[in-house]
Design a protein around this motif. Structure first.
Motif, short mmCIF file in Angstrom:
data_model
loop_
_atom_site.label_atom_id
_atom_site.label_comp_id
_atom_site.label_asym_id
_atom_site.label_seq_id
_atom_site.Cartn_x
_atom_site.Cartn_y
_atom_site.Cartn_z
N ARG A 141 -11.86 -36.64 -12.19
CA ARG A 141 -10.75 -37.51 -11.82
C ARG A 141 -11.26 -38.83 -11.23
O ARG A 141 -10.66 -39.89 -11.42
N CYS A 320 -2.68 -32.76 0.91
CA CYS A 320 -1.58 -33.41 1.64
C CYS A 320 -0.29 -33.24 0.87
O CYS A 320 0.79 -33.18 1.45
N THR A 321 -0.39 -33.13 -0.45
CA THR A 321 0.81 -33.01 -1.29
C THR A 321 1.29 -31.56 -1.46
O THR A 321 2.26 -31.32 -2.17
N GLN A 477 2.72 -33.63 -6.19
CA GLN A 477 1.31 -33.95 -6.45
C GLN A 477 1.10 -35.46 -6.42
O GLN A 477 2.06 -36.23 -6.48
N ARG A 478 -0.19 -35.83 -6.33
CA ARG A 478 -0.51 -37.25 -6.27
C ARG A 478 -0.49 -37.90 -7.65
O ARG A 478 0.00 -38.99 -7.82
N GLY A 479 -1.07 -37.21 -8.62
CA GLY A 479 -1.31 -37.82 -9.91
C GLY A 479 -0.08 -37.85 -10.80
O GLY A 479 0.96 -37.29 -10.44
O1 G3H Z 1 -4.65 -34.38 -0.08
C1 G3H Z 1 -4.02 -35.23 -0.73
C2 G3H Z 1 -4.38 -35.49 -2.14
O2 G3H Z 1 -4.35 -36.86 -2.41
C3 G3H Z 1 -3.49 -34.74 -3.03
O3 G3H Z 1 -3.84 -34.91 -4.36
O4 G3H Z 1 -1.82 -33.83 -5.33
O5 G3H Z 1 -3.81 -34.28 -6.70
O6 G3H Z 1 -3.88 -32.51 -4.97
P1 G3H Z 1 -3.30 -33.82 -5.40
#
Ligand code: G3H
Length: 541
Positions: A141, A320-321, A477-479
């Motif tokens: 990523r 975090c997400t 999620q972040r992505g």
């Molecule tokens: O811990 C926070 C991350 O930016 C979450 O990324 O949703 O791809 O796990 P993710």
């Protein structure tokens, strides 16, 4: 067998460690990067331990992975001075290099990073306890983030090369760096989230002072030589040590222009407050969250269960997400819990290299105790752990627990567990969720599960004004990284995503003139002569 004796078998003995993922050799690192030089630190070192202990029979011993410099404040201030000197009020070779040439350097940095995959991925596994598959994913990523950022730089160069004329003024637009960036990433994505701020900061011509997180620190060593070789001296400076000793004094100098921090809101607030000229500080912050899932009447239960399980427990819920609280409508409560329990029973718990594993040892030594305290508080107030063995722990290993019914009186309702606890709140009316959102300090994302358009539409229309992303029938999620990743309230300041991050780490800049024939000729000549990198035309480089 006692529970402890059973659980200890989760940790393999040395002779059973897999040959394809060996523990890295223990090394004392004394080098750190300041002003283009690898300095050798002759002061104290900090020990770095793995969440994967050494097991001998029924004994678990801490596994030392290495030692890193514990710099003092004087060394950290030298690094800041080097970053300032390299920026040189915007006159340094890096801020004036121009996008095309910077892009080429960053392309080489990407290639160098890609070559170091074999060093970095095992360190993610052994230091963070991340599953091998997730560690590979984090690495990949990060390379993709490079590719998308480099493509966006190219796009900008094309757009900026076209002059804008209006009201008798002709202007060339561009972006200017903000100055010195302090980059601080978290332990859960130590590689990816360091580059999520480092890369856009560099791309826009800033200089950087980077301190790796306390956990996830060793993987930066393979990068020191690369930064030194590819970038002008002082453009990236990498320091090590106790955040509590170094960071507030660094901020207190007033010589940090951008605080790029991903971690806890409490720390971010302290750092921002330490800056004596807060109006000159640009904070780019990714902070805590307590993302909720809401399973509405008529939801596709199979899908809701699958997404909630993944959202709450992938990588131990250390995202975090992650979904950190599940609101389930009373009409679906029993069926949801039955299906969730069945699915939870199938997820793999074990060592990071085990195929398909989700639950692995927790990286933060204090986390199991904190999770236990949240559980005890919930149990004392009437919640139950629904899955057998849920919440049992040995050392760094914590078995996931499905906990219900959770109520607003419990800490688990409000606090960000950042671990494998799944609180379920049965609800009759959306007012329960309204109240949760109103009271929460966080406002990052939400997941809605449902099919009834009449019910979903008004919820979507109000929730987009309260959280930064509403996910429909899927987890938070972040992505993908082309979408803006941000939050409201105490969850974020600024936006991290390919395009938005490039904006966050730069100011708009203009060269403007009266739109007369002579001046237009001057602009064209400045642009095509190659004398100005800011005015360089699209085809340059
Ligand atoms: O811990 C926070 C991350 O930016 C979450 O990324 O949703 O791809 O796990 P993710």
């Amino acid at each position: 067998m006692t529970e402890g004796a059973t659980m200890i078998e989760i940790f393999p003995e040395e002779q059973n460690l897999p040959a394809f993922c060996p523990a890295p050799p223990v090394e004392d690192q004394r080098d750190y990067l300041v002003g283009g030089q690898l300095h050798v630190w002759d002061g104290p070192l900090q020990e770095v331990f793995s969440p994967l202990p050494v097991r001998r029979g029924n004994q678990l011993r801490p596994r030392l992975l290495g030692r890193v410099p514990r710099l003092d404040l004087a060394a950290a201030l030298d690094a800041l001075a080097a970053a300032r000197a390299a920026f040189d009020e915007g006159r340094g070779p890096w801020p004036t290099l121009g996008i095309a040439a910077r892009r080429q350097v960053l392309q080489a940095l990407r290639a160098g990073l890609a070559e170091r995959r074999g060093d970095i991925v095992p360190l993610l596994v052994w230091e963070v306890g991340k599953s091998l598959a997730e560690a590979e994913g984090e690495f990949e990523r990060t390379l993709n983030y490079f590719d998308e950022t480099l493509a966006d730089l190219e796009r900008r160069r094309g757009e900026d090369a076209v002059p804008v004329t209006a009201e008798g003024i002709a202007a060339r637009r561009g972006r200017a760096p903000r100055g010195v960036v302090l980059c601080l990433g978290p332990f859960n994505y130590p590689l990816n989230e360091a580059f999520a701020t480092l890369l856009p900061a560099l791309a826009m011509g800033n200089t950087v002072l980077l301190k790796p997180p306390k956990i996830g620190v060793l993987l930066f060593r393979p990068l020191l030589g690369l930064f030194r070789e590819l970038l002008p001296p002082g453009v990236v400076n990498v320091i090590y040590g106790e955040g509590e000793e170094l960071l507030e004094p660094l901020m207190a100098t007033g010589r940090i222009d951008v605080l790029a921090f991903i971690g806890s809101g409490a720390v971010a607030e302290r750092l921002v407050r330490a800056h004596p000229r807060p109006l000159r500080l640009t904070p780019v912050l990714g902070l805590g969250a307590k993302n909720a899932a809401v399973v509405l009447p008529g939801a596709d239960l199979e899908r809701a269960v699958r997404e909630c399980l993944l959202g709450s427990l992938a990588f131990n819920g250390q995202r975090c997400t992650a979904l950190k609280i599940l609101f389930v409508h009373e009409s679906l409560r029993d069926a949801f819990l039955d299906q969730f329990l069945a699915a939870l029973g199938r997820i793999r718990q074990g060592m990071p290299w085990d195929k398909g594993v989700w639950i692995t040892p927790l990286a933060e030594p204090e986390r199991p105790g904190y999770l236990r305290a949240l559980l005890d508080d919930a149990l004392a107030q009437g919640a139950r752990i629904l899955n057998p063995g849920g919440g049992s722990a040995l050392g760094s290993f914590f078995r996931p627990a499905l906990v219900a019914p959770v109520t607003p009186a419990m800490r688990l309702f409000h606090e960000e567990q950042f671990g494998p606890l799944v609180p379920v709140v049965p609800f009759a009316d959306f007012a329960t969720i309204d109240q949760f959102l109103r009271d929460s300090d966080y406002a990052q994302q939400i997941s809605l599960f449902g099919r009834d358009e009449a019910a979903l539409a008004p919820l979507i229309d109000s929730l987009v004004n309260r959280v930064a992303r509403v996910n429909l029938n899927c987890k938070c999620q972040r992505g993908p990284d082309c979408l803006p990743f941000t939050g409201r309230k105490d969850s974020a300041v600024g936006t991290l995503a390919v395009r938005e991050a490039l904006d966050a780490f730069s100011h708009p800049a203009l060269v403007a003139m009266r739109d007369g024939r002579e001046d237009r000729a001057l602009l064209k000549s400045l642009s095509t002569s190659g004398r100005s990198t800011f005015l360089a035309p699209e085809a340059e480089g």
